[in-house]
Design a protein around this motif. Structure first.
Motif, PDB file in Angstrom:
ATOM      1  N   GLY A 174      23.110  70.001  31.311  1.00  0.00           N
ATOM      2  CA  GLY A 174      24.313  70.456  31.790  1.00  0.00           C
ATOM      3  C   GLY A 174      24.011  70.853  33.293  1.00  0.00           C
ATOM      4  N   VAL A 175      23.302  70.132  34.016  1.00  0.00           N
ATOM      5  CA  VAL A 175      23.162  70.371  35.419  1.00  0.00           C
ATOM      6  C   VAL A 175      23.712  69.274  36.129  1.00  0.00           C
ATOM      7  CG1 VAL A 175      21.499  72.374  34.988  1.00  0.00           C
ATOM      8  CG2 VAL A 175      20.560  70.134  35.489  1.00  0.00           C
ATOM      9  N   PRO A 176      23.915  69.625  37.607  1.00  0.00           N
ATOM     10  CA  PRO A 176      24.264  68.178  38.351  1.00  0.00           C
ATOM     11  C   PRO A 176      22.928  67.427  38.454  1.00  0.00           C
ATOM     12  CG  PRO A 176      25.443  70.136  39.256  1.00  0.00           C
ATOM     13  CD  PRO A 176      24.463  70.832  38.304  1.00  0.00           C
ATOM     14  N   ALA A 177      21.698  68.072  38.561  1.00  0.00           N
ATOM     15  CA  ALA A 177      20.299  67.320  39.114  1.00  0.00           C
ATOM     16  C   ALA A 177      19.492  68.114  38.609  1.00  0.00           C
ATOM     17  CB  ALA A 177      20.562  66.951  40.259  1.00  0.00           C
ATOM     18  N   LEU A 178      18.293  67.617  38.500  1.00  0.00           N
ATOM     19  CA  LEU A 178      17.031  68.364  37.856  1.00  0.00           C
ATOM     20  C   LEU A 178      16.801  69.419  39.140  1.00  0.00           C
ATOM     21  CD1 LEU A 178      14.710  65.884  36.136  1.00  0.00           C
ATOM     22  CD2 LEU A 178      16.489  67.600  35.111  1.00  0.00           C
ATOM     23  N   ARG A 179      17.220  69.422  40.268  1.00  0.00           N
ATOM     24  CA  ARG A 179      16.730  70.418  41.244  1.00  0.00           C
ATOM     25  C   ARG A 179      17.610  71.670  40.898  1.00  0.00           C
ATOM     26  NH1 ARG A 179      18.944  70.861  46.791  1.00  0.00           N
ATOM     27  NH2 ARG A 179      18.798  73.027  47.593  1.00  0.00           N
ATOM     28  N   SER A 189      16.544  57.074  35.523  1.00  0.00           N
ATOM     29  CA  SER A 189      17.308  57.197  34.497  1.00  0.00           C
ATOM     30  C   SER A 189      17.217  58.349  33.699  1.00  0.00           C
ATOM     31  CB  SER A 189      17.422  55.684  33.870  1.00  0.00           C
ATOM     32  OG  SER A 189      18.170  54.909  34.713  1.00  0.00           O
ATOM     33  N   ALA A 190      15.674  58.186  33.418  1.00  0.00           N
ATOM     34  CA  ALA A 190      15.364  59.544  32.553  1.00  0.00           C
ATOM     35  C   ALA A 190      15.610  60.892  33.124  1.00  0.00           C
ATOM     36  CB  ALA A 190      14.018  59.463  32.142  1.00  0.00           C
ATOM     37  N   CYS A 191      15.647  61.032  34.145  1.00  0.00           N
ATOM     38  CA  CYS A 191      15.823  62.251  35.010  1.00  0.00           C
ATOM     39  C   CYS A 191      17.496  62.731  34.899  1.00  0.00           C
ATOM     40  CB  CYS A 191      15.440  62.381  36.571  1.00  0.00           C
ATOM     41  SG  CYS A 191      13.523  62.374  36.628  1.00  0.00           S
ATOM     42  N   GLU A 192      18.160  61.487  35.183  1.00  0.00           N
ATOM     43  CA  GLU A 192      19.774  61.937  35.076  1.00  0.00           C
ATOM     44  C   GLU A 192      20.165  62.122  33.671  1.00  0.00           C
ATOM     45  OE1 GLU A 192      20.828  58.058  36.813  1.00  0.00           O
ATOM     46  OE2 GLU A 192      20.568  58.525  38.748  1.00  0.00           O
ATOM     47  N   ALA A 193      19.492  61.300  32.708  1.00  0.00           N
ATOM     48  CA  ALA A 193      19.812  61.762  31.240  1.00  0.00           C
ATOM     49  C   ALA A 193      19.478  63.103  31.033  1.00  0.00           C
ATOM     50  CB  ALA A 193      19.043  60.820  30.468  1.00  0.00           C
ATOM     51  N   ALA A 194      18.253  63.492  31.229  1.00  0.00           N
ATOM     52  CA  ALA A 194      17.747  65.048  31.052  1.00  0.00           C
ATOM     53  C   ALA A 194      18.823  65.835  31.846  1.00  0.00           C
ATOM     54  CB  ALA A 194      16.529  65.218  31.467  1.00  0.00           C
ATOM     55  N   ALA A 195      19.435  65.611  32.874  1.00  0.00           N
ATOM     56  CA  ALA A 195      20.049  66.713  33.695  1.00  0.00           C
ATOM     57  C   ALA A 195      21.512  66.547  32.936  1.00  0.00           C
ATOM     58  CB  ALA A 195      20.320  66.192  34.974  1.00  0.00           C
ATOM     59  N   ARG A 196      22.036  65.673  32.189  1.00  0.00           N
ATOM     60  CA  ARG A 196      23.075  65.767  31.413  1.00  0.00           C
ATOM     61  C   ARG A 196      22.776  66.596  30.110  1.00  0.00           C
ATOM     62  NH1 ARG A 196      23.391  60.071  33.013  1.00  0.00           N
ATOM     63  NH2 ARG A 196      22.239  59.351  31.162  1.00  0.00           N
ATOM     64  N   VAL A 197      21.857  66.193  29.447  1.00  0.00           N
ATOM     65  CA  VAL A 197      21.593  67.105  28.393  1.00  0.00           C
ATOM     66  C   VAL A 197      21.575  68.403  28.536  1.00  0.00           C
ATOM     67  CG1 VAL A 197      19.613  67.949  26.605  1.00  0.00           C
ATOM     68  CG2 VAL A 197      20.180  65.440  27.167  1.00  0.00           C
ATOM     69  N   TYR A 219      15.711  61.785  44.649  1.00  0.00           N
ATOM     70  CA  TYR A 219      16.808  61.130  43.854  1.00  0.00           C
ATOM     71  C   TYR A 219      17.408  62.180  42.852  1.00  0.00           C
ATOM     72  CZ  TYR A 219      13.273  59.487  40.561  1.00  0.00           C
ATOM     73  OH  TYR A 219      12.312  59.110  39.826  1.00  0.00           O
ATOM     74  N   ASN A 220      16.687  63.541  42.592  1.00  0.00           N
ATOM     75  CA  ASN A 220      16.887  64.611  41.696  1.00  0.00           C
ATOM     76  C   ASN A 220      17.425  65.592  42.750  1.00  0.00           C
ATOM     77  OD1 ASN A 220      16.091  63.733  38.937  1.00  0.00           O
ATOM     78  ND2 ASN A 220      14.147  63.384  39.953  1.00  0.00           N
ATOM     79  N   ASP A 221      17.968  65.316  43.686  1.00  0.00           N
ATOM     80  CA  ASP A 221      18.696  66.475  44.837  1.00  0.00           C
ATOM     81  C   ASP A 221      17.543  67.562  45.075  1.00  0.00           C
ATOM     82  OD1 ASP A 221      20.926  64.993  44.791  1.00  0.00           O
ATOM     83  OD2 ASP A 221      22.177  66.625  43.633  1.00  0.00           O
ATOM     84  N   GLY A 222      16.275  67.296  45.110  1.00  0.00           N
ATOM     85  CA  GLY A 222      15.356  68.132  45.384  1.00  0.00           C
ATOM     86  C   GLY A 222      14.672  68.133  46.861  1.00  0.00           C
ATOM     87  N   PHE A 223      13.592  68.739  46.926  1.00  0.00           N
ATOM     88  CA  PHE A 223      13.006  68.833  48.425  1.00  0.00           C
ATOM     89  C   PHE A 223      11.938  67.822  48.666  1.00  0.00           C
ATOM     90  CE2 PHE A 223      14.485  72.918  46.485  1.00  0.00           C
ATOM     91  CZ  PHE A 223      15.338  73.327  47.714  1.00  0.00           C
ATOM     92  N   VAL A 224      11.592  67.338  49.959  1.00  0.00           N
ATOM     93  CA  VAL A 224      10.524  66.544  50.104  1.00  0.00           C
ATOM     94  C   VAL A 224       9.933  66.964  51.521  1.00  0.00           C
ATOM     95  CG1 VAL A 224      11.695  64.814  48.789  1.00  0.00           C
ATOM     96  CG2 VAL A 224      12.219  64.883  51.151  1.00  0.00           C
ATOM     97  N   LEU A 225       8.857  66.344  51.627  1.00  0.00           N
ATOM     98  CA  LEU A 225       8.134  66.827  53.011  1.00  0.00           C
ATOM     99  C   LEU A 225       7.423  65.794  53.656  1.00  0.00           C
ATOM    100  CD1 LEU A 225       7.759  69.411  54.850  1.00  0.00           C
ATOM    101  CD2 LEU A 225       5.594  69.761  53.577  1.00  0.00           C
ATOM    102  N   PRO A 226       8.116  64.574  54.197  1.00  0.00           N
ATOM    103  CA  PRO A 226       7.346  63.593  54.605  1.00  0.00           C
ATOM    104  C   PRO A 226       6.937  63.774  56.099  1.00  0.00           C
ATOM    105  CG  PRO A 226       9.770  63.307  54.632  1.00  0.00           C
ATOM    106  CD  PRO A 226       9.601  64.446  53.885  1.00  0.00           C
ATOM    107  N   PHE A 227       6.132  62.981  56.710  1.00  0.00           N
ATOM    108  CA  PHE A 227       6.176  62.683  58.161  1.00  0.00           C
ATOM    109  C   PHE A 227       6.045  61.436  58.557  1.00  0.00           C
ATOM    110  CE2 PHE A 227       1.901  63.396  56.968  1.00  0.00           C
ATOM    111  CZ  PHE A 227       0.990  62.560  57.523  1.00  0.00           C
ATOM    112  N   ALA A 228       6.552  61.011  59.744  1.00  0.00           N
ATOM    113  CA  ALA A 228       6.386  59.524  60.294  1.00  0.00           C
ATOM    114  C   ALA A 228       5.197  59.342  60.811  1.00  0.00           C
ATOM    115  CB  ALA A 228       7.516  59.465  61.424  1.00  0.00           C
TER     116      ALA A 228
END
Length: 377
Positions: free
Chosen positions: A233-238, A223-231, A31-40
């Motif tokens: 000045g980036v779209p997301a923490l990614r 919410s904490a991540c979204e607030a930090a991104a606003r501070v 949800y921070n527009d980042g990278f993940v590595l799952p498998f089924a």
């Protein structure tokens, strides 16, 4: 156990399935527009289904032995249902919201995905239901569009602020591979992950400490991540790179925000490093990255609990190459990467540690990278 014929009479139109998933690495990055590595996983939810007349959906669960009627009004009203049936209604709602006509249906649900263990049992249910209703309704929903639709169901109807990881894994994964997914644009790569060929095993330890995303803690982290991104000045923490991490942390107003951001930024880098090692066939070498991920979740993101930390420590003490919690946190499962011949030793070490701490005995199984959602019949 009951069958479709016993509950509904007659024969079904088909059988659809979707697997649970393990996230090898990349926790709370989606949800921070980042990278993940799952498998089924090989464990899956199946939906045996038949089209029916009228805008209603009758659903039977073998796990709860309940039969629930979902009418058009309930399917159109987010929050109208609670419990497992809300996930079914949410899929109908999301399909309607996307402009699709959804046929009425009788749905018989069975699953061997452990519940409440952080293996995405709810998303396996939603993805299997989506597959069934898509085919029964004769609508065209491209496979690549289905994860977003399931996410909308979970966010908009059920009320859980989940990211895109779980749905993507359940739908898109291929057997023998991990799914390297960019959660910003959903571009993905199937990365070879043949544990058996490398003489390795990935032990899943269900700590029996159930987690719940809707209890508010998951939402607080998001919410904490979204607030930090606003501070920042980036779209997301990614968008915060590792080389600029120190400057970003200095710009944040409090220690809690700094810890949350540090986890996300370093976890994204751990995913990239893990993918590089897997591409090179260096499966054992990912162990320290798994363990570092757990330390970050424990200390910076603060989402682990004592049984989870105990399982990780015990697995490492017994010789595992790496171990970490997987899933949203506050309970659930631990992964331990070990030699195939050392599985019993690691399992026993974890059981002994749990017994000495007075924890409920954990359940264990070996994770096999398996095929994503599809139709069986």
């Amino acid at each position: 156990m009951s069958s479709f014929a016993e509950v509904f009479g007659g024969e079904p139109d088909g059988v659809w399935y979707a697997p649970g998933r393990v996230n090898l690495i990349g926790e709370h990055t989606d949800y921070n527009d980042g990278f993940v590595l799952p498998f089924a996983l090989a464990q899956r939810t199946t939906v045996t289904a038949r089209r029916s007349a009228g805008p209603q959906w009758t659903v039977h669960s073998t796990l709860t032995k309940e039969t629930v009627q979902i009418d058009e009004a309930a399917a159109a009203t987010p929050g109208a249902l609670a419990g497992w049936s809300a996930y079914v209604a949410g899929v109908v709602w999301a399909m309607h919201e996307a402009g699709h006509r959804v046929a009425g249906a009788e749905l018989f649900i069975d699953s061997d995905v452990p519940l409440g263990a952080g293996l995405s049992s709810s998303h396996a249910l939603e993805c299997a239901v989506l597959g069934a209703l898509t085919d029964l309704s004769d609508v065209d929903i491209p496979v690549t569009a289905r994860p977003r639709l399931v996410q909308r169901s979970e966010n908009g109807y059920v009320g859980a602020p989940t990211g895109i990881l779980d749905q993507s894994a359940s739908i898109l994964c291929q057997a023998g591979h991990a799914l390297f997914l960019d959660c910003r644009d959903l571009s993905n790569e199937q990365v070879p992950f043949d544990l058996a060929a490398a003489g390795l095993a990935l032990l899943v330890i269900d700590t029996r400490a159930p987690h719940q995303h809707t209890d508010g803690e998951y939402a607080k982290r998001r919410s904490a991540c979204e607030a930090a991104a606003r501070v920042l000045g980036v779209p997301a923490l990614r968008d915060v790179s590792g080389e600029h991490l120190d400057a970003a942390l200095a710009a944040l107003p409090d220690d809690e925000s700094r810890r949350r951001v540090r986890h996300v930024v370093t976890e994204n880098q751990r995913v990239l490093d893990t993918v590089s090692l897997l591409r090179a066939g260096q499966l054992r070498a990912i162990g320290p990255l798994l363990s570092a991920s757990h330390t970050s979740m424990r200390d910076d993101y603060e989402i682990t609990v004592p049984p989870v930390d105990t399982a990780v420590a015990a697995a490492l003490s017994a010789g595992a190459y790496g171990a970490r919690m997987t899933g949203g946190g506050f309970g659930g499962c631990v992964l331990a990467l070990t030699d195939a011949g050392a599985v019993d030793e690691v399992q026993q070490a974890v059981r002994n540690a749990f017994a000495s701490n007075g924890f409920t005995e954990p359940a264990t199984f070996l994770a096999v990278p398996s095929q994503g959602a599809g139709r069986l019949a």
